[in-house]
Structures are given as structure tokens and as C-alpha cells.
Design an enzyme around this catalytic site. Structure first.
Site, short mmCIF file in Angstrom:
data_model
loop_
_atom_site.label_atom_id
_atom_site.label_comp_id
_atom_site.label_asym_id
_atom_site.label_seq_id
_atom_site.Cartn_x
_atom_site.Cartn_y
_atom_site.Cartn_z
N LEU A 136 0.86 -1.19 0.00
CA LEU A 136 0.00 0.00 0.00
C LEU A 136 0.89 1.24 0.00
CD1 LEU A 136 -3.09 0.82 0.36
CD2 LEU A 136 -2.54 1.12 2.77
N HIS A 137 0.68 2.14 -0.97
CA HIS A 137 1.55 3.32 -1.00
C HIS A 137 0.90 4.56 -1.60
CE1 HIS A 137 1.95 2.13 -5.21
NE2 HIS A 137 2.40 3.34 -5.45
N ARG A 138 -0.23 4.44 -2.29
CA ARG A 138 -0.76 5.57 -3.05
C ARG A 138 -1.27 6.67 -2.13
NH1 ARG A 138 -1.24 4.27 -8.41
NH2 ARG A 138 -2.65 6.01 -8.77
N ALA A 139 -0.99 7.92 -2.49
CA ALA A 139 -1.29 9.06 -1.63
C ALA A 139 -2.77 9.17 -1.31
CB ALA A 139 -0.80 10.35 -2.30
N ASP A 209 -2.31 -1.70 -4.05
CA ASP A 209 -2.78 -0.56 -4.83
C ASP A 209 -1.78 -0.21 -5.93
OD1 ASP A 209 -0.75 0.50 -3.27
OD2 ASP A 209 -1.89 2.24 -2.59
#
Length: 289
Positions: A136-139, A209
Site C-alpha cells: 500500500l503506498h498511493r497518496a 494498490d
């Protein structure tokens, strides 16, 4: 401001090296900046991974790839749906080179798979082929405390049923600390490319994601759940290999339950045969002779 800074820096680089053609890949800010700067210098642009669309202009990558496609002279598409997207936008009527080449990410997975296999798995032996790989990393998710909490609530529930391995992105770790969120998943340091190939090949399924990891899950015949509202990889979604769940806890759990039961054979070759790089190189050669 990031794109503006990139354009200024690239302007100096292009003036210095005087390139004959610019090759840009994907949908990042640097992709669009590289293409725009090239166009300002009247340098031909080749866009690799052209034509991908998710239909949501609120997603920064969607704007990046649309602008990049528009100013490019050569478009190399990974999939049939990318070709169809560009045909629908009128690109077949433009004086450009347009071809389905396959996906260079698949080339890379094929090329480096053996090297990845030779590395020791970063796993307990009894986890092999049983754990869920989660990233998980999306802003739009990790910067939103409600969405982030909803995702980790699902992960905590799943951790009671399966081992959940979580290579944690620095941005995600920072937001977890900021919002006071802890997890029951096994959180480890981020991994490099070969280790991630290993983790993907040996997992039971993927929750992510990441656009790239969706594809790599498919390359290694793993089902995935996508923690977004849309995906660019429509083939994977339509075939059921990737289910788009968003960030709602109940939707994530339902999607995982659906995916964990599947046993299809992954017979399709959506992303080519591992020779996309050769096809793109041939297109570049033919354009320059």
C-alpha cells in the site's frame, strides 16, 4: 512545481546532449515532463506503455499518460485494450507510429525470474504458498486516515486467517505513525525488485494498490485484490484475475474471499510473449533509418 522543475532541468540536459529521440515509459510526472520538454525542442517522442486509461482524470497518472500520448510520435501499447483506447480517441487518424508491442515489465519478469529463484526466500518455510502479499503506498489512500484505517482493519481480520506479509513503503509507515495506526500483519522493510519477484511467486494471492504489482501477480499466476476504485489493466479486471475493491473493509474482505477460492489456469497472454523490448527496438531502428 515538481513537473516545472523537471522541465527546467531536462531543458538543460537536452540542450547539452542533443538527442535524436526521447523514450519515455509509463505515467509518472517524469514521463510527462520528458515528453513535453522533447516536444518543445522538436525532438520525436516514443511512449512505451501508451494508451492505458482508467477513465478517472482525478488520478494524476491518467492526466500524465493522456498528455504524453498526445505529444508522442511513436506509441507502443502493452495490450489490446490500450490499442482500442487510442483508436477510440482518434489516434489511428494521426500520422504517428502505433503498435501493440507487449509489455516490457513482462520481459523483465521473464528475464530476471531465474535470478530471483536463486535468492533465499525472505519467508518462514511453513508460509510458502500460503501467505497473502500486501502492499500500500498511493497518496489518495495513505494520506487519508479513514481510508487507511479501513484498509488495515481488513488486514487485521485477514491476519487471523492467513499470514499477511506487508513490505511497508516509507510513506505508509510515516502515515501509520502519524495517525496512530498499528497492524497485526507481519510488517517488513521494503524489498528490491528480485526479492519482490520472489515474494510474489511464492504467495497465495496479492492485495495491493500498485499498478505494477497487479501485473506481476498475473505474470506469476496469482489472483489479486486492488485497493483502488479503478484500474488501468482492464484485461485483468474483466477476466477476474484482479478484483477492484476500493478501500472499504467489507468490500476488501468479500473480494479476498472470492479470489482465494479461484483456481483458473491463466492461459491468456495479455502482455505479450516476453519480446516487447525487441519489438520496440525494431520500431526505433526503422524510424531512424
Amino acid at each position: 512545481s515538481m513537473i516545472s522543475s523537471m522541465i527546467q532541468s531536462l531543458d538543460r540536459v537536452y540542450n547539452e546532449i542533443q538527442p535524436h529521440r526521447i523514450l519515455v515509459y509509463g505515467d509518472t510526472n517524469s514521463t510527462m515532463a520528458g515528453a513535453l520538454t522533447a516536444k518543445m525542442h522538436h525532438i520525436p517522442v516514443t511512449h512505451v506503455e501508451a494508451g492505458m486509461r482508467n477513465g478517472d482524470l482525478a488520478v494524476p497518472e491518467e492526466l500524465n499518460r493522456m498528455v504524453t500520448d498526445r505529444v508522442s510520435d511513436m506509441l507502443c501499447c502493452s495490450t489490446d485494450s490500450a490499442m482500442q483506447n487510442l483508436a477510440g480517441e482518434g489516434y489511428l487518424r494521426r500520422n504517428i507510429l502505433l503498435a501493440k508491442t507487449g509489455d516490457v515489465m513482462y520481459d523483465a519478469a521473464v528475464l530476471f525470474n531465474q535470478a530471483a529463484c536463486e535468492r533465499e526466500p525472505d519467508l518462514l518455510q511453513d508460509w510458502m504458498n500460503n501467505y497473502i502479499l500486501f502492499t500500500l503506498h498511493r497518496a489518495e489512500t495513505v494520506d487519508n486516515p479513514d481510508k487507511l484505517s479501513s484498509v488495515f482493519k481488513a488486514m487485521d481480520i485477514l491476519s487471523g486467517k492467513f499470514p499477511v506479509l506487508f513490505p511497508a513503503h516509507p510513506r505508509t509507515r510515516e502515515r501509520m505513525k502519524q495517525f496512530g495506526i498499528s497492524v497485526n500483519s507481519t510488517m517488513i522493510e521494503p524489498k528490491g525488485y528480485l526479492d519482490m519477484l520472489n515474494l510474489t511467486r511464492n504467495c497465495r494471492m496479492v492485495i495491493t494498490d500498485s499498478g505494477g504489482l497487479q501485473k506481476e501477480a498475473y505474470f506469476f499466476k496469482k489472483y489479486s485484490v486492488v485497493l483502488r476504485d479503478v484500474t488501468e489493466w482492464k484485461e485483468l479486471q474483466q477476466a477476474g484475475y484482479a478484483l477492484v475493491s476500493g478501500t472499504d473493509t467489507a468490500n476488501i474482505l468479500r473480494s479476498v474471499e472470492d479470489q482465494i477460492k479461484k483456481t483458473d489456469a491463466f492461459r491468456e497472454h495479455f502482455f505479450g510473449d516476453g519480446d516487447a523490448g525487441i519489438k520496440i527496438a525494431n520500431m526505433l531502428h526503422n524510424a531512424c533509418v
